[in-house]
Write a protein that holds these residues in place. Structure first.
Motif, mmCIF file in Angstrom:
data_model
loop_
_atom_site.group_PDB
_atom_site.id
_atom_site.type_symbol
_atom_site.label_atom_id
_atom_site.label_comp_id
_atom_site.label_asym_id
_atom_site.label_seq_id
_atom_site.Cartn_x
_atom_site.Cartn_y
_atom_site.Cartn_z
ATOM 1 N N LEU A 8 -42.360 9.826 -0.977
ATOM 2 C CA LEU A 8 -41.758 10.739 -0.001
ATOM 3 C C LEU A 8 -41.901 12.191 -0.448
ATOM 4 O O LEU A 8 -42.221 13.079 0.359
ATOM 5 C CB LEU A 8 -40.279 10.391 0.199
ATOM 6 N N ARG A 9 -41.661 12.434 -1.725
ATOM 7 C CA ARG A 9 -41.768 13.809 -2.223
ATOM 8 C C ARG A 9 -43.205 14.316 -2.122
ATOM 9 O O ARG A 9 -43.429 15.486 -1.804
ATOM 10 C CB ARG A 9 -41.251 13.872 -3.657
ATOM 11 N N ALA A 10 -44.170 13.452 -2.347
ATOM 12 C CA ALA A 10 -45.569 13.858 -2.232
ATOM 13 C C ALA A 10 -45.964 14.116 -0.782
ATOM 14 O O ALA A 10 -46.787 14.993 -0.498
ATOM 15 C CB ALA A 10 -46.469 12.791 -2.845
ATOM 16 N N LEU A 11 -45.373 13.371 0.148
ATOM 17 C CA LEU A 11 -45.715 13.492 1.564
ATOM 18 C C LEU A 11 -44.983 14.631 2.256
ATOM 19 O O LEU A 11 -45.337 15.000 3.387
ATOM 20 C CB LEU A 11 -45.394 12.176 2.284
ATOM 21 N N LEU A 12 -43.945 15.169 1.608
ATOM 22 C CA LEU A 12 -43.134 16.231 2.213
ATOM 23 C C LEU A 12 -43.128 17.468 1.314
ATOM 24 O O LEU A 12 -42.082 17.892 0.814
ATOM 25 C CB LEU A 12 -41.701 15.733 2.454
ATOM 26 N N PRO A 13 -44.283 18.076 1.078
ATOM 27 C CA PRO A 13 -44.325 19.275 0.237
ATOM 28 C C PRO A 13 -43.517 20.413 0.861
ATOM 29 O O PRO A 13 -43.567 20.631 2.068
ATOM 30 C CB PRO A 13 -45.824 19.619 0.196
ATOM 31 N N GLY A 14 -42.748 21.090 0.033
ATOM 32 C CA GLY A 14 -41.912 22.169 0.522
ATOM 33 C C GLY A 14 -40.544 21.723 1.002
ATOM 34 O O GLY A 14 -39.687 22.560 1.301
ATOM 35 N N TRP A 15 -40.322 20.426 1.074
ATOM 36 C CA TRP A 15 -39.027 19.882 1.460
ATOM 37 C C TRP A 15 -38.224 19.533 0.205
ATOM 38 O O TRP A 15 -38.794 19.147 -0.823
ATOM 39 C CB TRP A 15 -39.177 18.614 2.295
ATOM 40 N N ALA A 16 -36.907 19.647 0.297
ATOM 41 C CA ALA A 16 -36.016 19.112 -0.735
ATOM 42 C C ALA A 16 -35.716 17.664 -0.374
ATOM 43 O O ALA A 16 -35.327 17.369 0.757
ATOM 44 C CB ALA A 16 -34.727 19.917 -0.811
ATOM 45 N N VAL A 17 -35.928 16.756 -1.320
ATOM 46 C CA VAL A 17 -35.767 15.325 -1.059
ATOM 47 C C VAL A 17 -34.742 14.763 -2.042
ATOM 48 O O VAL A 17 -34.919 14.848 -3.260
ATOM 49 C CB VAL A 17 -37.111 14.572 -1.208
ATOM 50 N N PHE A 18 -33.668 14.175 -1.509
ATOM 51 C CA PHE A 18 -32.578 13.657 -2.333
ATOM 52 C C PHE A 18 -32.357 12.181 -2.034
ATOM 53 O O PHE A 18 -32.291 11.782 -0.873
ATOM 54 C CB PHE A 18 -31.276 14.414 -2.048
ATOM 55 N N MET A 19 -32.213 11.380 -3.086
ATOM 56 C CA MET A 19 -31.933 9.957 -2.907
ATOM 57 C C MET A 19 -30.528 9.629 -3.378
ATOM 58 O O MET A 19 -30.106 10.046 -4.465
ATOM 59 C CB MET A 19 -32.922 9.084 -3.681
ATOM 60 N N GLY A 20 -29.807 8.901 -2.547
ATOM 61 C CA GLY A 20 -28.535 8.321 -2.945
ATOM 62 C C GLY A 20 -28.741 6.837 -3.151
ATOM 63 O O GLY A 20 -28.808 6.059 -2.191
ATOM 64 N N ALA A 21 -28.891 6.438 -4.405
ATOM 65 C CA ALA A 21 -29.174 5.032 -4.721
ATOM 66 C C ALA A 21 -27.869 4.260 -4.801
ATOM 67 O O ALA A 21 -27.150 4.338 -5.796
ATOM 68 C CB ALA A 21 -29.942 4.926 -6.032
ATOM 69 N N SER A 22 -27.564 3.507 -3.765
ATOM 70 C CA SER A 22 -26.348 2.691 -3.798
ATOM 71 C C SER A 22 -26.494 1.543 -4.788
ATOM 72 O O SER A 22 -25.504 1.049 -5.328
ATOM 73 C CB SER A 22 -26.035 2.158 -2.404
ATOM 74 N N VAL A 23 -27.735 1.130 -5.027
ATOM 75 C CA VAL A 23 -28.042 0.157 -6.078
ATOM 76 C C VAL A 23 -28.950 0.843 -7.089
ATOM 77 O O VAL A 23 -30.014 1.348 -6.740
ATOM 78 C CB VAL A 23 -28.746 -1.092 -5.498
ATOM 79 N N ASP A 24 -28.514 0.885 -8.337
ATOM 80 C CA ASP A 24 -29.281 1.515 -9.421
ATOM 81 C C ASP A 24 -29.073 0.639 -10.645
ATOM 82 O O ASP A 24 -28.040 0.697 -11.314
ATOM 83 C CB ASP A 24 -28.777 2.935 -9.665
ATOM 84 N N ASP A 79 -17.817 -15.295 -2.068
ATOM 85 C CA ASP A 79 -19.045 -15.999 -1.706
ATOM 86 C C ASP A 79 -19.833 -15.323 -0.579
ATOM 87 O O ASP A 79 -20.657 -15.962 0.075
ATOM 88 C CB ASP A 79 -18.738 -17.449 -1.294
ATOM 89 N N MET A 80 -19.579 -14.032 -0.361
ATOM 90 C CA MET A 80 -20.282 -13.305 0.694
ATOM 91 C C MET A 80 -21.477 -12.552 0.114
ATOM 92 O O MET A 80 -21.361 -11.886 -0.912
ATOM 93 C CB MET A 80 -19.331 -12.302 1.369
ATOM 94 N N ARG A 81 -22.626 -12.669 0.742
ATOM 95 C CA ARG A 81 -23.802 -11.901 0.356
ATOM 96 C C ARG A 81 -23.549 -10.434 0.695
ATOM 97 O O ARG A 81 -23.238 -10.102 1.852
ATOM 98 C CB ARG A 81 -25.020 -12.426 1.107
ATOM 99 N N CYS A 82 -23.682 -9.532 -0.273
ATOM 100 C CA CYS A 82 -23.370 -8.134 -0.022
ATOM 101 C C CYS A 82 -23.936 -7.273 -1.141
ATOM 102 O O CYS A 82 -24.357 -7.777 -2.186
ATOM 103 C CB CYS A 82 -21.859 -7.902 0.104
ATOM 104 N N MET A 83 -23.970 -5.963 -0.919
ATOM 105 C CA MET A 83 -24.404 -5.024 -1.949
ATOM 106 C C MET A 83 -23.564 -3.754 -1.843
ATOM 107 O O MET A 83 -22.928 -3.497 -0.812
ATOM 108 C CB MET A 83 -25.892 -4.692 -1.818
ATOM 109 N N GLN A 84 -23.556 -2.954 -2.906
ATOM 110 C CA GLN A 84 -22.848 -1.689 -2.901
ATOM 111 C C GLN A 84 -23.437 -0.741 -1.845
ATOM 112 O O GLN A 84 -24.645 -0.711 -1.622
ATOM 113 C CB GLN A 84 -22.940 -1.025 -4.277
ATOM 114 N N ARG A 85 -22.566 0.017 -1.186
ATOM 115 C CA ARG A 85 -22.995 0.996 -0.191
ATOM 116 C C ARG A 85 -22.476 2.379 -0.569
ATOM 117 O O ARG A 85 -21.501 2.512 -1.314
ATOM 118 C CB ARG A 85 -22.478 0.612 1.199
ATOM 119 N N MET A 86 -23.127 3.432 -0.031
ATOM 120 C CA MET A 86 -22.702 4.790 -0.351
ATOM 121 C C MET A 86 -23.037 5.723 0.806
ATOM 122 O O MET A 86 -23.772 5.370 1.735
ATOM 123 C CB MET A 86 -23.347 5.290 -1.637
#
Length: 290
Positions: A63-79, A114-121
């Motif tokens: 994404l950063r390579a495809l959007l030159p001049g843009w600020a790109v921020f990731m919020g990783a809910s799973v890390d 027993d519920m399938r789920c993941m962290q969200r943000m």
């Protein structure tokens, strides 16, 4: 200001091909048709998940390579660190506007046995717009399987906006000492977008959109408004999910929303959805503010 939100399904199209370039190109073209894209909010961006369909690699770097001049921020809910190395999964906000502040808020994840789920943000980028002033751009993706968690997350997103509005109405003591206490950019103006995994007839929608009263310390009343409904109060929002693939249900539905603070209600100018693209299992939605 033109803002596009899209659940990309790790940029995996209905043809099974994973292509970050296809997602970015389509989003920019959709924005250009409306006068130029300013903010791009993407959900389900993956970094190093070879077990997912199409084996996505480092999509943040792409994404950063495809959007030159843009600020790109990731919020990783799973890390996490696994046998595959570091793996991240979450949301991205990219913008070509001046950025003043970045915040990441983990959303509630109450136990649901027993519920399938993941962290969200929810990630928040405060930008400066020449016409609107300061605007908080918020993007999120709520839990799909657990209704208990999804309701708690909807309540938390409402509470985040209540807190932000209170800080704008009754700001902390100003400081210009260069320390972490220095004055922050507080504003009532906000856009909350993403895949909420609930539809307008469901309880979570009612919870998130419920108005709140003013407080004794001087904070004003407020509420989240669905931007579609601001423009079309008597019409049902067009579907954004299950249009072409019925894996997750028998009929199309609307679960991708662009909410605006009540302070931005009079600035909502345009709302568009691309109902034909098959670059993901969700459809991209574009909001124009002026």
């Amino acid at each position: 200001m033109q803002i596009l939100t899209w659940n990309t399904q790790w940029c995996c199209g209905m043809d099974g091909m994973v292509s970050v370039e296809r997602i970015v190109r389509h989003a920019l073209e959709m924005g250009e048709a409306a006068g130029g894209l300013d903010v791009l909010c993407l959900q389900e961006i993956a970094v190093n998940y070879p077990a997912l369909q199409g084996s996505p690699g480092d999509q943040l770097a792409e994404l950063r390579a495809l959007l030159p001049g843009w600020a790109v921020f990731m919020g990783a809910s799973v890390d996490e660190f696994t046998a595959q190395g570091r793996q991240r999964f979450g949301n991205v906000i990219a913008t070509r506007m001046p950025v003043l502040q970045l915040q990441h808020h983990l959303l509630p994840m109450p136990a649901d046995a027993d519920m399938r789920c993941m962290q969200r943000m929810c990630s928040v980028v405060t930008v400066s717009d020449a016409a609107l002033g300061l605007v908080r751009i918020m993007t999120t993706h709520l839990e799909y399987f657990s209704g208990i968690q999804r309701m708690a997350q909807a309540q938390a997103l409402r509470a985040l906006q209540m807190q932000a509005c209170a800080l704008a109405d009754v700001p902390p003591r100003p400081a210009s000492d260069g320390s972490p206490y220095q004055t922050k950019p507080h504003t009532r103006h906000a856009v909350l977008c993403g895949d909420f995994n609930f539809e307008p007839h469901e309880a979570e929608y009612a919870q998130l959109s419920a108005p709140w009263d003013g407080t004794s310390d001087g904070a004003k009343p407020g509420r989240w408004l669905n931007s579609w409904s601001v423009l079309h109060p008597d019409k049902q929002q067009p579907p954004t999910f299950r249009l072409l693939d019925r894996t997750w249900g028998p009929a199309p539905g609307a679960c991708d929303f662009l909410w605006v603070s009540d302070s931005l209600q009079s600035h909502v100018r345009d709302w568009r959805v691309d109902s034909s693209t098959q670059a993901s299992d969700h459809q991209p939605v574009l909001l124009g503010l002026g």
